[in-house]
Design a protein around this motif. Structure first.
Motif, PDB file in Angstrom:
ATOM      1  N   ILE A 156     -12.727  23.617   5.562  1.00 35.25           N
ATOM      2  CA  ILE A 156     -12.010  24.882   5.671  1.00 35.25           C
ATOM      3  C   ILE A 156     -10.551  24.554   5.985  1.00 35.25           C
ATOM      4  CG2 ILE A 156     -11.773  27.051   6.951  1.00 35.25           C
ATOM      5  CD1 ILE A 156     -14.766  26.903   7.520  1.00 35.25           C
ATOM      6  N   ARG A 157      -9.651  25.000   5.123  1.00 31.90           N
ATOM      7  CA  ARG A 157      -8.243  24.618   5.263  1.00 31.90           C
ATOM      8  C   ARG A 157      -7.379  25.830   5.596  1.00 31.90           C
ATOM      9  NH1 ARG A 157      -4.800  21.066   0.850  1.00 31.90           N
ATOM     10  NH2 ARG A 157      -2.787  21.090   1.922  1.00 31.90           N
ATOM     11  N   LEU A 158      -6.606  25.703   6.662  1.00 34.60           N
ATOM     12  CA  LEU A 158      -5.604  26.707   7.009  1.00 34.60           C
ATOM     13  C   LEU A 158      -4.239  26.088   6.779  1.00 34.60           C
ATOM     14  CD1 LEU A 158      -4.595  29.375   8.186  1.00 34.60           C
ATOM     15  CD2 LEU A 158      -4.870  28.398  10.476  1.00 34.60           C
ATOM     16  N   GLN A 159      -3.565  26.517   5.719  1.00 30.83           N
ATOM     17  CA  GLN A 159      -2.219  26.020   5.413  1.00 30.83           C
ATOM     18  C   GLN A 159      -1.216  26.831   6.226  1.00 30.83           C
ATOM     19  OE1 GLN A 159      -1.175  23.365   3.343  1.00 30.83           O
ATOM     20  NE2 GLN A 159       0.698  23.845   4.466  1.00 30.83           N
ATOM     21  N   LYS A 172     -13.066  37.567   6.380  1.00 27.68           N
ATOM     22  CA  LYS A 172     -13.008  36.446   7.320  1.00 27.68           C
ATOM     23  C   LYS A 172     -11.993  35.413   6.856  1.00 27.68           C
ATOM     24  CE  LYS A 172     -17.870  37.309   8.237  1.00 27.68           C
ATOM     25  NZ  LYS A 172     -19.246  36.848   8.013  1.00 27.68           N
ATOM     26  N   ARG A 173     -11.082  35.086   7.769  1.00 28.50           N
ATOM     27  CA  ARG A 173     -10.070  34.076   7.488  1.00 28.50           C
ATOM     28  C   ARG A 173     -10.520  32.728   8.059  1.00 28.50           C
ATOM     29  NH1 ARG A 173      -7.986  36.640   3.358  1.00 28.50           N
ATOM     30  NH2 ARG A 173      -6.807  38.521   3.894  1.00 28.50           N
ATOM     31  N   PRO A 174      -9.758  31.644   7.812  1.00 28.54           N
ATOM     32  CA  PRO A 174     -10.249  30.291   8.120  1.00 28.54           C
ATOM     33  C   PRO A 174     -10.768  30.065   9.538  1.00 28.54           C
ATOM     34  CG  PRO A 174      -8.328  30.138   6.734  1.00 28.54           C
ATOM     35  CD  PRO A 174      -8.492  31.591   7.060  1.00 28.54           C
ATOM     36  N   LEU A 175     -10.087  30.544  10.569  1.00 29.27           N
ATOM     37  CA  LEU A 175     -10.535  30.249  11.939  1.00 29.27           C
ATOM     38  C   LEU A 175     -11.861  30.928  12.255  1.00 29.27           C
ATOM     39  CD1 LEU A 175      -7.136  30.403  13.880  1.00 29.27           C
ATOM     40  CD2 LEU A 175      -8.296  28.425  12.878  1.00 29.27           C
ATOM     41  N   LEU A 176     -12.043  32.155  11.817  1.00 27.22           N
ATOM     42  CA  LEU A 176     -13.324  32.836  12.028  1.00 27.22           C
ATOM     43  C   LEU A 176     -14.414  32.187  11.183  1.00 27.22           C
ATOM     44  CD1 LEU A 176     -14.998  35.068  13.293  1.00 27.22           C
ATOM     45  CD2 LEU A 176     -14.209  36.616  11.480  1.00 27.22           C
ATOM     46  N   GLN A 177     -14.085  31.792   9.969  1.00 29.81           N
ATOM     47  CA  GLN A 177     -15.061  31.097   9.123  1.00 29.81           C
ATOM     48  C   GLN A 177     -15.555  29.825   9.801  1.00 29.81           C
ATOM     49  OE1 GLN A 177     -13.384  30.319   5.249  1.00 29.81           O
ATOM     50  NE2 GLN A 177     -12.674  32.422   5.006  1.00 29.81           N
ATOM     51  N   ILE A 179     -15.516  20.967   8.698  1.00 24.64           N
ATOM     52  CA  ILE A 179     -14.238  20.322   8.974  1.00 24.64           C
ATOM     53  C   ILE A 179     -13.167  21.406   8.895  1.00 24.64           C
ATOM     54  CG2 ILE A 179     -12.586  18.552   8.282  1.00 24.64           C
ATOM     55  CD1 ILE A 179     -15.197  17.277   8.944  1.00 24.64           C
ATOM     56  N   LEU A 180     -12.452  21.624   9.985  1.00 26.47           N
ATOM     57  CA  LEU A 180     -11.365  22.601   9.989  1.00 26.47           C
ATOM     58  C   LEU A 180     -10.044  21.846   9.919  1.00 26.47           C
ATOM     59  CD1 LEU A 180     -10.122  25.423  10.294  1.00 26.47           C
ATOM     60  CD2 LEU A 180     -10.341  25.158  12.787  1.00 26.47           C
ATOM     61  N   LEU A 181      -9.325  22.026   8.819  1.00 21.80           N
ATOM     62  CA  LEU A 181      -8.021  21.392   8.624  1.00 21.80           C
ATOM     63  C   LEU A 181      -6.928  22.423   8.878  1.00 21.80           C
ATOM     64  CD1 LEU A 181      -6.016  19.220   7.626  1.00 21.80           C
ATOM     65  CD2 LEU A 181      -6.539  19.971   5.280  1.00 21.80           C
ATOM     66  N   ILE A 182      -6.141  22.207   9.931  1.00 18.22           N
ATOM     67  CA  ILE A 182      -4.980  23.051  10.210  1.00 18.22           C
ATOM     68  C   ILE A 182      -3.769  22.246   9.749  1.00 18.22           C
ATOM     69  CG2 ILE A 182      -3.681  24.298  11.987  1.00 18.22           C
ATOM     70  CD1 ILE A 182      -6.277  24.439  13.610  1.00 18.22           C
ATOM     71  N   ASP A 183      -3.306  22.555   8.549  1.00 16.58           N
ATOM     72  CA  ASP A 183      -2.365  21.689   7.842  1.00 16.58           C
ATOM     73  C   ASP A 183      -0.912  22.106   8.066  1.00 16.58           C
ATOM     74  OD1 ASP A 183      -2.088  19.412   6.357  1.00 16.58           O
ATOM     75  OD2 ASP A 183      -2.437  20.366   4.419  1.00 16.58           O
ATOM     76  N   GLU A 184      -0.076  21.122   8.422  1.00 24.46           N
ATOM     77  CA  GLU A 184       1.362  21.306   8.622  1.00 24.46           C
ATOM     78  C   GLU A 184       1.655  22.369   9.688  1.00 24.46           C
ATOM     79  OE1 GLU A 184       2.678  22.049   4.544  1.00 24.46           O
ATOM     80  OE2 GLU A 184       3.218  19.935   4.376  1.00 24.46           O
ATOM     81  N   ILE A 228     -15.218  20.126  13.487  1.00 23.72           N
ATOM     82  CA  ILE A 228     -14.386  18.923  13.525  1.00 23.72           C
ATOM     83  C   ILE A 228     -12.983  19.337  13.094  1.00 23.72           C
ATOM     84  CG2 ILE A 228     -14.023  16.637  12.518  1.00 23.72           C
ATOM     85  CD1 ILE A 228     -17.109  16.590  12.025  1.00 23.72           C
ATOM     86  N   VAL A 229     -12.008  19.192  14.000  1.00 28.97           N
ATOM     87  CA  VAL A 229     -10.679  19.753  13.768  1.00 28.97           C
ATOM     88  C   VAL A 229      -9.660  18.640  13.503  1.00 28.97           C
ATOM     89  CG1 VAL A 229      -8.850  21.233  14.678  1.00 28.97           C
ATOM     90  CG2 VAL A 229     -11.238  21.682  15.289  1.00 28.97           C
ATOM     91  N   ILE A 230      -8.986  18.746  12.373  1.00 32.25           N
ATOM     92  CA  ILE A 230      -7.881  17.859  12.028  1.00 32.25           C
ATOM     93  C   ILE A 230      -6.623  18.714  11.929  1.00 32.25           C
ATOM     94  CG2 ILE A 230      -6.931  16.218  10.373  1.00 32.25           C
ATOM     95  CD1 ILE A 230      -9.464  15.186  11.661  1.00 32.25           C
TER      96      ILE A 230
END
Length: 294
Positions: free
Chosen positions: A64-67, A112-117, A128-133, A169-171
């Motif tokens: 799951i990617r949050l740009q 539902k947006r990325p964090l709730l997903q 895997i939750l990717l909080i990018d940039e 798992i948060v990156i």
């Protein structure tokens, strides 16, 4: 924990074409074992985002990617109500004489947006939750993220509180265009992802583009390393190395030739000022160095 040792994780990453040094592998290993977010900082294009993608493949987890960008808010990161669908439901219920207000604030009308997903999916299997940039987002978003990373729950007034059974798992990645607040850093493990040494970058290239001519791959990597010695506006990252080599392979090249290099500089340099600086005598000199070391 799927990996018994750092060496085992490093080998598994390599099998999935991600070449990580010992210090980075250790940070990933500890993040998995300690269930803590991993903050990765470094220049753009050095492989920070790719770590999350590789872990998703390696662990068979949903990514799951949050740009991030300036102005992120609840409606773009957590949830919002599907207003168009709610209005249609209200009109239908009114025509039938039903009660609209309660029925339109239910999960079926929730976008539902990325964090709730990420929290909801963790009830079954942590993604895997990717909080990018994150450096592109506002400081206000960082403040909200602090609370989320501490409690891993989200309150939706009309429905209730959604809690993660197991944290995802948060990156978190940052290109360091601004400093990240210390409070967020304290909640994460940290690793700096630098430009790789020549031998390591060559190993990355061979893992990602195995059909490339070995001589050409070595020349490309050496040329990019020469570029990184120059005073450019934006130095090329590993991503640009891979893009350029892929382009040259598609052009059936087996060695760097000045005319072809000049025509394809846009694959590795993204600013006209940098391209203009490299062309001409500078380019010929760079090629002499590369060919002399080859």
């Amino acid at each position: 924990m799927p990996f018994a040792s750092i060496d085992e994780l490093q080998a598994a990453l390599a099998e999935h074409a991600y070449i990580a040094d010992r210090s980075l592998t250790t940070a990933i290993f500890l993040a998995l074992r300690m269930e803590k977010p991993l903050l990765l900082e470094g220049e753009a294009g050095v492989g920070k985002t790719e770590i999350a993608k590789t872990l998703a493949r390696l662990l068979d987890r949903h990514l799951i990617r949050l740009q991030c960008y300036e102005g992120l808010d609840v409606s773009t990161t957590i949830y919002e109500w599907n207003y168009a669908r709610q209005i249609l439901q209200i009109r239908m219920l009114e025509s039938q004489g039903g009660e609209a207000i309660k029925s339109i604030f239910s999960p079926e009308f929730l976008i539902k947006r990325p964090l709730l997903q990420a929290i909801e999916e963790s009830l079954v299997r942590p993604p895997i939750l990717l909080i990018d940039e994150i450096d592109r987002a506002d400081a206000e978003f960082e403040a909200f993220l602090l609370e989320l990373l501490s409690d891993w729950q989200i309150s939706i007034p009309e429905i209730g509180t959604v809690r993660a059974a197991n944290p995802p798992i948060v990156i978190i990645t940052s290109n360091r265009t601004r400093e990240i607040h210390d409070a967020l850093k304290r909640r994460c493990l940290f690793a700096w992802v630098d430009y790789p040494a020549l031998d390591k970058e060559l190993a990355i290239v061979r893992a990602r583009i195995p059909d490339a001519d070995a001589h050409l791959a070595r020349q490309v990597v050496a040329f990019v390393h020469e570029l990184r010695r120059l005073d450019l506006y934006k130095l090329p990252g590993v991503a640009e190395t891979l893009d350029w080599l892929t382009a040259l392979v598609r052009m059936d090249q087996t060695a760097l030739v000045q005319d072809v290099v000049e025509d394809t500089l846009g694959a590795i340099l993204k600013y006209q000022e940098d391209i203009a600086q490299v062309r001409g005598p500078q380019l010929a000199e760079l090629l002499r160095r590369v060919q002399g070391n080859g």
